[in-house]
Design a protein around this motif. Structure first.
Motif, short mmCIF file in Angstrom:
data_model
loop_
_atom_site.label_atom_id
_atom_site.label_comp_id
_atom_site.label_asym_id
_atom_site.label_seq_id
_atom_site.Cartn_x
_atom_site.Cartn_y
_atom_site.Cartn_z
N LEU A 240 34.68 34.85 23.18
CA LEU A 240 36.14 34.92 23.09
C LEU A 240 36.60 36.36 22.89
CD1 LEU A 240 36.99 31.77 20.94
CD2 LEU A 240 36.56 31.97 23.40
N ARG A 241 35.83 37.13 22.16
CA ARG A 241 36.18 38.54 21.99
C ARG A 241 36.15 39.26 23.34
NH1 ARG A 241 36.24 41.89 17.61
NH2 ARG A 241 35.21 40.35 16.27
N GLN A 242 35.22 38.88 24.20
CA GLN A 242 35.15 39.50 25.53
C GLN A 242 36.33 39.08 26.39
OE1 GLN A 242 31.04 38.06 26.18
NE2 GLN A 242 30.50 40.18 26.63
N MET A 243 36.82 37.86 26.20
CA MET A 243 38.03 37.44 26.93
C MET A 243 39.21 38.31 26.53
SD MET A 243 37.73 33.27 27.00
CE MET A 243 39.24 33.08 27.98
N VAL A 244 39.31 38.65 25.25
CA VAL A 244 40.37 39.57 24.80
C VAL A 244 40.19 40.92 25.49
CG1 VAL A 244 41.35 40.76 22.81
CG2 VAL A 244 40.60 38.37 22.59
N ASP A 245 38.93 41.39 25.57
CA ASP A 245 38.67 42.67 26.23
C ASP A 245 39.05 42.62 27.71
OD1 ASP A 245 37.71 43.68 23.87
OD2 ASP A 245 35.61 43.33 24.34
N VAL A 246 38.82 41.48 28.36
CA VAL A 246 39.18 41.34 29.77
C VAL A 246 40.68 41.48 29.96
CG1 VAL A 246 39.31 39.69 31.68
CG2 VAL A 246 37.17 39.97 30.44
N THR A 247 41.46 40.87 29.08
CA THR A 247 42.92 40.99 29.21
C THR A 247 43.36 42.43 28.96
OG1 THR A 247 43.25 40.36 26.88
CG2 THR A 247 43.27 38.59 28.51
N ARG A 248 42.68 43.11 28.05
CA ARG A 248 43.01 44.52 27.81
C ARG A 248 42.69 45.35 29.05
NH1 ARG A 248 39.89 45.36 23.63
NH2 ARG A 248 41.45 44.55 22.17
N LEU A 249 41.55 45.08 29.69
CA LEU A 249 41.19 45.79 30.91
C LEU A 249 42.20 45.49 32.02
CD1 LEU A 249 37.64 46.11 32.40
CD2 LEU A 249 39.49 45.32 33.85
N ALA A 250 42.63 44.23 32.12
CA ALA A 250 43.59 43.86 33.16
C ALA A 250 44.91 44.61 32.99
CB ALA A 250 43.83 42.35 33.13
N ARG A 251 45.38 44.70 31.75
CA ARG A 251 46.63 45.42 31.53
C ARG A 251 46.46 46.91 31.83
NH1 ARG A 251 46.95 41.76 27.17
NH2 ARG A 251 46.02 43.29 25.75
N ASP A 252 45.29 47.46 31.50
CA ASP A 252 45.03 48.86 31.78
C ASP A 252 45.02 49.14 33.27
OD1 ASP A 252 44.03 51.61 30.97
OD2 ASP A 252 42.34 50.94 32.20
N ARG A 253 44.53 48.19 34.08
CA ARG A 253 44.48 48.36 35.54
C ARG A 253 45.74 47.86 36.23
NH1 ARG A 253 41.54 52.18 36.24
NH2 ARG A 253 41.72 51.71 38.45
N GLY A 254 46.73 47.43 35.45
CA GLY A 254 47.98 46.97 36.05
C GLY A 254 47.88 45.62 36.74
N LEU A 255 46.93 44.79 36.31
CA LEU A 255 46.75 43.47 36.92
C LEU A 255 47.57 42.42 36.17
CD1 LEU A 255 42.86 43.54 37.42
CD2 LEU A 255 44.64 44.19 39.05
N GLY A 256 48.10 41.46 36.90
CA GLY A 256 48.83 40.36 36.29
C GLY A 256 47.89 39.29 35.78
N PHE A 257 48.46 38.33 35.06
CA PHE A 257 47.63 37.27 34.47
C PHE A 257 46.90 36.48 35.55
CE2 PHE A 257 46.97 33.09 32.44
CZ PHE A 257 46.24 33.50 31.34
N GLU A 258 47.54 36.27 36.69
CA GLU A 258 46.90 35.51 37.76
C GLU A 258 45.74 36.26 38.41
OE1 GLU A 258 49.86 38.19 39.51
OE2 GLU A 258 49.86 36.78 37.83
N GLN A 259 45.61 37.56 38.12
CA GLN A 259 44.51 38.36 38.68
C GLN A 259 43.36 38.53 37.70
OE1 GLN A 259 47.44 41.59 39.69
NE2 GLN A 259 46.26 41.66 41.59
N LEU A 260 43.35 37.75 36.64
CA LEU A 260 42.28 37.88 35.65
C LEU A 260 40.89 37.60 36.22
CD1 LEU A 260 43.84 36.56 32.33
CD2 LEU A 260 43.07 38.86 32.86
N PRO A 261 40.72 36.72 37.23
CA PRO A 261 39.38 36.60 37.83
C PRO A 261 38.82 37.93 38.31
CG PRO A 261 40.74 34.77 38.51
CD PRO A 261 41.64 35.70 37.76
N ASP A 262 39.69 38.79 38.91
CA ASP A 262 39.23 40.13 39.32
C ASP A 262 38.87 40.96 38.11
OD1 ASP A 262 39.46 39.76 42.03
OD2 ASP A 262 41.55 40.39 42.10
N ALA A 263 39.63 40.81 37.04
CA ALA A 263 39.33 41.57 35.82
C ALA A 263 38.02 41.11 35.20
CB ALA A 263 40.47 41.42 34.82
N VAL A 264 37.74 39.79 35.26
CA VAL A 264 36.48 39.27 34.73
C VAL A 264 35.31 39.86 35.52
CG1 VAL A 264 35.06 37.21 34.43
CG2 VAL A 264 37.48 37.14 33.83
N ARG A 265 35.44 39.90 36.85
CA ARG A 265 34.38 40.46 37.67
C ARG A 265 34.17 41.93 37.36
NH1 ARG A 265 36.82 41.14 41.85
NH2 ARG A 265 36.77 43.40 41.71
#
Length: 600
Positions: A240-265
């Motif tokens: 779960l801590r890594q999921m938080v990190d993924v959302t932080r990475l997504a916001r840093d890269r300007g990705l929306g919530f629907e693009q989180l699969p790309d952020a996970v990859r």
């Protein structure tokens, strides 16, 4: 308040356990629900404190080998309780095993008569690092754990008048370790006062609840259940801590919530570019319906099925029938059939087609992995063995380049224990190497090749393709089920078995023409000599090289090398140094063989 199962286990056993060994997923965040149902993520220390606070505990003392002793929470009443628990303020000496014993001795001392009882707990963090080897203790380490063993048995539970839990409860000691065996076995074995509790990784329900909680941090994301469920599925294997990190990475890269699969990859693989998402990939695969048959001659059925599986992979539909398939490899192929018919060449073609580079093709000859210990080459040696620090050839290569075609050639020659590793890759899409590092195969295409079914005379040149396919598939099933006793591996392959046919006369003629052209081109480029092969020499050579097609295109190449390249090399050696210009092959003899050259 609703807590995770392991926290509830601690809560209900405080009356009977003086010490706990917590191991597993300790560095994660944990879902906690308040009385009104509001979810929140808490660290392990916060979670332990909330469990203890509900039982009227007043302080949580936490010791680690770096910072020494700290008091949680940082409030005056907790600091006062810690002073009473230790019989004085915590010391400020550097962390050491001797200091830890001193603190534990003070913490476990009997409270003075007439002294108001106080409930507290003591956490020993990073306890796995207190000793080098739990089974080979030096005298100081042995004495320390012997003291802990005795303390666990002599500790007494405390009554606390007026408490919500007035019955006697222990002031527990919590050991936080990576693995249960990181403490001496004689400390915990048969000791009813010490309870070992494994802290599990989050399940899909935890990830889904966390996804909904994190959605609020994305403007406009709302609580779309489909988006949250997709994020939870993509996050399989993450904490779960890594999921938080993924959302932080997504916001840093300007990705929306629907693009989180790309952020996970990106989080898993460390690369932002995804060849599978390139807009021209579909067109390249469509073009492959024309270009691949020109390269892989005489294998129309195998090429069509391979391209169908690639289309499925490009659309992300591989394994889509499974409840959670996101972490599995993009594509899996099992090439079977005669030797020399294009199985390896088609694997290279797939790499060039999808990733635009044959260098993305990685081959392992499984005849080199017939011994059980040879599997260490793939994922690295276990700790303590030679080469442990180097990692594995397979896991290292995939971490360096996550987008690959990986060919496991002649898979039937691998040791059965090594096949278990492939089972994990096919099911979970990941492997953990000898250093404990996880490698993800979710963006790879795995190709296995095999010659199963080709022994004996059941499959021979000239049989209809449908009969060859049926016989070879039956042989593969028999090998995995009856010989290897691994039917589950066959099940993971499913309908991805691609059977190759023997090379036919027409395809053999085209292969001959291509290989002959390659030979003549090399002579021209490297030596400046154009070799002209006229009739009837060409027709005679072609007939010799394509007479027996049981060995496929590789047999044609071997025949060309024997009947043309070797005698041609001898003849070229006889030409005067510096000779340039065309020469003509005027005669050939098979029983020599000889090649006679004349200036054109």
């Amino acid at each position: 308040m609703e807590w995770p199962a392991f926290a509830r286990e601690i809560d209900v056993t405080l009356a009977v356990q003086s010490q706990y060994v917590l191991y597993g997923n300790l560095r994660d965040l944990f879902l906690v629900r308040a009385a009104d149902g509001t979810p929140a993520l808490r660290s392990l220390r916060d979670l332990l404190w909330r469990v203890l606070e509900a039982g009227d505990y007043r302080a949580l003392l936490s010791y680690d080998p770096v910072d020494g002793l700290l008091v949680h929470p940082q409030r005056p009443e907790a600091l006062d309780a810690a002073t009473r628990l230790l019989g004085g303020k915590p010391g400020d000496q550097p962390p050491s095993l001797a200091r830890l014993r001193t603190e534990l001795t003070a913490f476990g001392r009997p409270q003075e008569p007439g002294e108001p009882p106080v409930r507290g707990a003591f956490v020993v963090d990073y306890a796995s690092r207190l000793v080098v080897s739990p089974e080979q203790l030096d005298p100081a380490e042995r004495d320390f754990f012997l003291f802990c063993l005795k303390s666990s048995r002599t500790a007494m539970p405390l009554f606390l008048p007026g408490s919500t839990r007035p019955g006697p409860l222990y002031n527990p000691v919590f050991w936080l370790v990576e693995r249960e065996r990181d403490l001496p076995s004689w400390l915990t074995a048969g000791n009813e006062r010490i309870r070992a509790i494994g802290v599990p990784s989050p399940d899909f329900g935890d990830r889904k609840e966390t996804a909904r909680l994190l959605a609020a941090s994305f403007p406009g994301a709302g609580q779309d259940p489909e988006v949250c469920d997709a994020f939870a599925e993509q996050a399989e294997g993450l904490a779960l801590r890594q999921m938080v990190d993924v959302t932080r990475l997504a916001r840093d890269r300007g990705l929306g919530f629907e693009q989180l699969p790309d952020a996970v990859r990106t989080y898993r693989l460390g690369v932002l570019d995804n060849p599978w998402r390139r807009g021209f990939l579909r067109q390249r695969i469509r073009d492959g319906e024309t270009s691949v048959p020109r390269r892989i001659l005489g294998q129309d059925a195998a090429v069509v099925k391979t391209l169908d599986i690639l289309k499925r992979a490009a659309l992300g539909l591989s394994g889509a029938q499974a409840a959670q398939s996101s972490s599995r490899p993009r594509g899996v192929l099992f090439f079977a059939g005669p030797t020399g018919v294009g199985k390896t060449e088609l694997a290279k073609t797939v790499a060039a087609l999808v990733f635009g580079d044959e260098a993305a093709y990685l081959r392992f000859d499984m005849s080199e992995f017939s011994a059980e210990h040879a599997g260490d080459r793939l994922i690295g040696s276990p700790p303590g063995y030679v080469g442990h620090e180097a990692g594995g050839e397979l896991t290292n290569a995939v971490r360096q380049q996550p987008f690959r075609v990986i060919l496991f050639d002649e898979i039937e020659k691998a040791h059965p224990r090594i096949l278990d590793k492939f089972l994990q890759v096919l099911e979970d899409g990941r492997l953990t190497d000898g250093r404990g590092t996880t490698t993800h195969f979710s963006e790879c295409i795995l190709i296995f090749t095999s010659n199963l079914g080709m022994a004996g005379s059941a499959v021979r040149h000239g049989l209809p393709y449908e009969e060859i396919e049926r016989t070879i598939k039956a042989a593969i099933e028999d090998h995995f089920v009856q010989v290897l006793k691994r039917p589950e591996l066959l099940n993971r392959l499913g309908d991805n078995i691609v059977v190759f046919d023997f090379i036919g006369a027409e395809a053999a003629g085209r292969i001959f023409d291509l290989q002959l052209a390659n030979i003549l081109r090399v002579v021209s480029e490297q030596h400046g000599i154009d070799v002209l092969l006229g009739e009837p020499a060409r027709s005679e050579l072609k007939a010799w090289c394509t007479a027996g097609l049981e060995k496929g295109g590789r047999g044609i190449g071997a025949a060309l090398e024997s009947l043309l390249v070797n005698p041609l090399a001898r003849a070229l050696f006889e030409l005067p140094p510096g000779h340039h210009g065309p020469v003509t092959v005027t005669s050939m003899r098979r029983d020599g063989p000889t090649v006679t050259l004349e200036p054109a």
